[in-house]
Design a protein around this motif. Structure first.
Motif, short mmCIF file in Angstrom:
data_model
loop_
_atom_site.label_atom_id
_atom_site.label_comp_id
_atom_site.label_asym_id
_atom_site.label_seq_id
_atom_site.Cartn_x
_atom_site.Cartn_y
_atom_site.Cartn_z
N PRO A 19 0.81 -1.23 0.00
CA PRO A 19 0.00 0.00 0.00
C PRO A 19 0.84 1.27 0.00
O PRO A 19 0.47 2.25 -0.66
N TYR A 20 1.96 1.27 0.72
CA TYR A 20 2.78 2.48 0.79
C TYR A 20 3.50 2.75 -0.53
O TYR A 20 3.58 3.90 -0.99
N LEU A 21 4.01 1.69 -1.16
CA LEU A 21 4.64 1.87 -2.47
C LEU A 21 3.62 2.29 -3.53
O LEU A 21 3.91 3.13 -4.39
N ALA A 22 2.44 1.70 -3.45
CA ALA A 22 1.39 2.06 -4.41
C ALA A 22 1.00 3.53 -4.25
O ALA A 22 0.87 4.26 -5.24
N ALA A 23 0.83 3.97 -3.01
CA ALA A 23 0.48 5.38 -2.76
C ALA A 23 1.61 6.29 -3.24
O ALA A 23 1.35 7.36 -3.82
N GLY A 24 2.88 5.88 -3.02
CA GLY A 24 4.01 6.68 -3.46
C GLY A 24 4.08 6.79 -4.97
O GLY A 24 4.36 7.87 -5.51
N TRP A 25 3.85 5.68 -5.68
CA TRP A 25 3.85 5.70 -7.15
C TRP A 25 2.80 6.68 -7.68
O TRP A 25 3.10 7.52 -8.53
N VAL A 26 1.60 6.56 -7.17
CA VAL A 26 0.52 7.44 -7.62
C VAL A 26 0.85 8.90 -7.31
O VAL A 26 0.65 9.80 -8.14
N ALA A 27 1.37 9.17 -6.11
CA ALA A 27 1.68 10.55 -5.72
C ALA A 27 2.74 11.17 -6.61
O ALA A 27 2.61 12.33 -7.04
N VAL A 28 3.80 10.42 -6.91
CA VAL A 28 4.89 10.96 -7.72
C VAL A 28 4.40 11.30 -9.13
O VAL A 28 4.66 12.40 -9.66
N TRP A 29 3.68 10.38 -9.76
CA TRP A 29 3.20 10.64 -11.11
C TRP A 29 2.10 11.69 -11.12
O TRP A 29 1.92 12.41 -12.11
N PHE A 30 1.38 11.80 -10.01
CA PHE A 30 0.36 12.85 -9.91
C PHE A 30 1.03 14.23 -9.87
O PHE A 30 0.51 15.20 -10.43
N VAL A 31 2.20 14.32 -9.23
CA VAL A 31 2.95 15.57 -9.24
C VAL A 31 3.37 15.93 -10.66
O VAL A 31 3.23 17.07 -11.11
N VAL A 32 3.89 14.93 -11.40
CA VAL A 32 4.30 15.17 -12.79
C VAL A 32 3.09 15.61 -13.63
O VAL A 32 3.17 16.57 -14.41
N GLY A 33 1.98 14.91 -13.46
CA GLY A 33 0.78 15.27 -14.22
C GLY A 33 0.29 16.66 -13.88
O GLY A 33 -0.08 17.44 -14.77
N ASN A 34 0.29 17.01 -12.61
CA ASN A 34 -0.16 18.34 -12.21
C ASN A 34 0.76 19.43 -12.75
O ASN A 34 0.31 20.53 -13.09
N THR A 35 2.05 19.13 -12.84
CA THR A 35 2.99 20.10 -13.41
C THR A 35 2.68 20.37 -14.88
O THR A 35 2.63 21.52 -15.32
#
Length: 486
Positions: A119-135
């Motif tokens: 769960p922690y790795l999954a949340a981290g993956w989504v968060a990192v790519w969400f930052v890229v997408g938001n940028t």
């Protein structure tokens, strides 16, 4: 001047309207944006808790933290786009970089098996790519929304531009909101989300490219006069430091009371609407017991905006934007409470309440966005060189709301004891969890929207009393009026 006063058109000087062809091309750029503002808001929290097994509190943080970056990022992009306009006469260079958004959008859902197992790795993956997408989203959205302020038009014409955009944005939201759950399928796991993201990402890319051409057309239609951009002595076309961009963002908030009040109210509007969007799959599955209704409810929520937007536009020409916005806010409160009643009385009441929310949603998107250029132009021609800074603050406000809404809903789920699950698992939720699903989706957004109303009533600018350009306008899709090229 009263917040509910009629627009003063007596001192306005006439200007030509934006030609319809260029306006349509510009508006089409919003179709791709409609996908991005809808699909993550609708499915990402649900994807984390009900497919990847991420606890609600952690899922909420995974969506909230990336949006904190937007507080700095959006004003920075706004300042960069101001300098791009000062150098090139338009904001296309920054805008074009945002066309890579589809890649990050797909990667956000393409969680590899090794990460999905934790769960922690999954949340981290989504968060990192969400930052890229938001940028990348900021790179497109900020200069895109700043462009109408650059065009030398009046009070109603600004609403006309945004009403065309709102109709197309609504179509994008409808496509994303209706197709995304169908493309994912029931219990398909991560692979279903990847298929969905690839299909909708391609749709997004095509319309973003069209929107780039539309921004060029709108810039050629009649750019407001303006010199080199302000910003602490940075040369036109140079990239300002992030600190200077933040200072400029604070400057526009401090100096322009009308904009500050409008942004504060819209922060609550954005939080509320994104909370409802994030909670909708949970409401359909756990309150109504029919997860397949998600697509139907999204359609009922979004489709009325296609009809309501031109109607809201016509009404605003008589009543003004402020009155119409307040009416839309109160309608949202009634619709939210109607969903609470419908959950206990039957599906017909739920659908009716959703339609009310949809009509309200059209006004909540049309009027604030068309009022932002009003606040910039009312502040004087010197502020036109900082239109990107204003838009950066505005889109940062929207981004914070889009994160705060799902976070508040995830917090309600966590308080109620909602249990996260993986794809294919069945877990019996407690009575407290069911209560949290229902009240978090109905009573909480109603309360937030009441707060937004109280903030919006402090907005005192709803006219062109300072001699800003004005011209009668035609509603999108309506009969041509007196506009040149309408």
């Amino acid at each position: 001047m009263s917040a509910l006063s009629r627009p003063n058109r007596g001192t306005a000087r006439p200007t030509a309207a934006v030609p319809r062809a260029g306006l349509v091309q510009y508006a089409l750029g919003s179709a791709g944006m409609g996908i991005y503002v809808t699909v993550p808001g609708l499915l990402l929290l649900y994807f984390l808790t009900d497919t990847l097994g991420v606890p609600p509190w952690l899922a909420g943080l995974a969506l909230l933290v990336p949006k904190v970056v937007d507080v700095v990022l959006h004003p920075f992009v706004g300042s960069v786009s101001d300098r791009d306009r000062a150098r090139n006469g338009n904001r296309v260079r920054v805008l074009a970089a945002g066309c890579l958004l589809a890649v990050a959008f797909t990667a956000t859902f393409a969680v590899p098996g090794s990460a999905a197992a934790d769960p922690y790795l999954a949340a981290g993956w989504v968060a990192v790519w969400f930052v890229v997408g938001n940028t990348l989203f900021a790179a497109y959205q900020v200069p895109y929304l700043a462009t109408p302020t650059d065009v030398d038009v009046g009070y109603d014409e600004r609403t006309r531009i945004m009403s065309f955009r709102m109709v197309v944005l609504t179509l994008g939201i409808l496509v994303g909101g209706a197709l995304a759950p169908l493309l994912v399928g029931d219990g398909s796991g991560v692979s279903g989300y990847v298929v969905m993201a690839l299909c909708l990402g391609a749709f997004m890319l095509v319309f973003q490219a069209v929107g780039v051409g539309g921004v060029r057309s709108l810039a050629r239609a009649g750019t407001a006069p303006g010199g080199a951009a302000e910003g602490g002595g940075t040369a036109a076309g140079a990239v300002p430091p992030a600190r200077a961009a933040l200072a400029q963002a604070w400057s526009v908030l401090r100096a322009n009371r009308s904009f500050r009040v409008l942004a504060g109210s819209y922060l609550l509007v954005s939080t509320t609407t994104h909370l409802v969007l994030a909670g909708l799959p949970y409401f359909a599955e756990y309150a109504l017991g029919r997860p397949g209704l998600t697509t139907v409810l999204v359609g009922s929520f979004v489709a009325p905006a296609l009809v309501a937007t031109p109607v809201w536009f016509r009404i605003s020409r008589t009543l003004g934007k402020q009155r119409c916005l307040l009416a839309a806010q109160w309608a949202f409160v009634l619709g939210s409470l109607g969903m609470l009643a419908g959950a206990r009385t039957g599906l017909a009441v739920v659908v009716l309440a959703t339609l009310v929310l949809g009509v309200s949603f059209a006004g909540l998107q049309l009027f604030p966005f068309s009022m932002v250029p009003d606040t910039v132009r009312a502040a004087g021609t010197g502020e036109l060189d900082r239109a990107g800074a204003y838009t950066g603050v505005w889109t940062a406000t929207e981004a914070v709301g889009s994160a705060a809404g799902p976070y508040l809903y995830s917090a309600a789920l966590a308080v109620g004891g909602f249990a996260a699950t993986r794809a294919g698992e069945q877990v019996a939720q407690t009575a407290g969890a069911h209560t949290a699903v229902l009240l978090g989706f109905t009573v909480l957004p109603a309360a937030l929207m009441v707060l937004s109303v109280l903030a919006q009533r402090r907005y005192l600018l709803d006219s062109d009393a300072r001699g800003l350009p004005e011209q009668p306008a035609a509603a999108p899709g309506g009969a041509p009026g007196t506009h040149q090229g309408a």
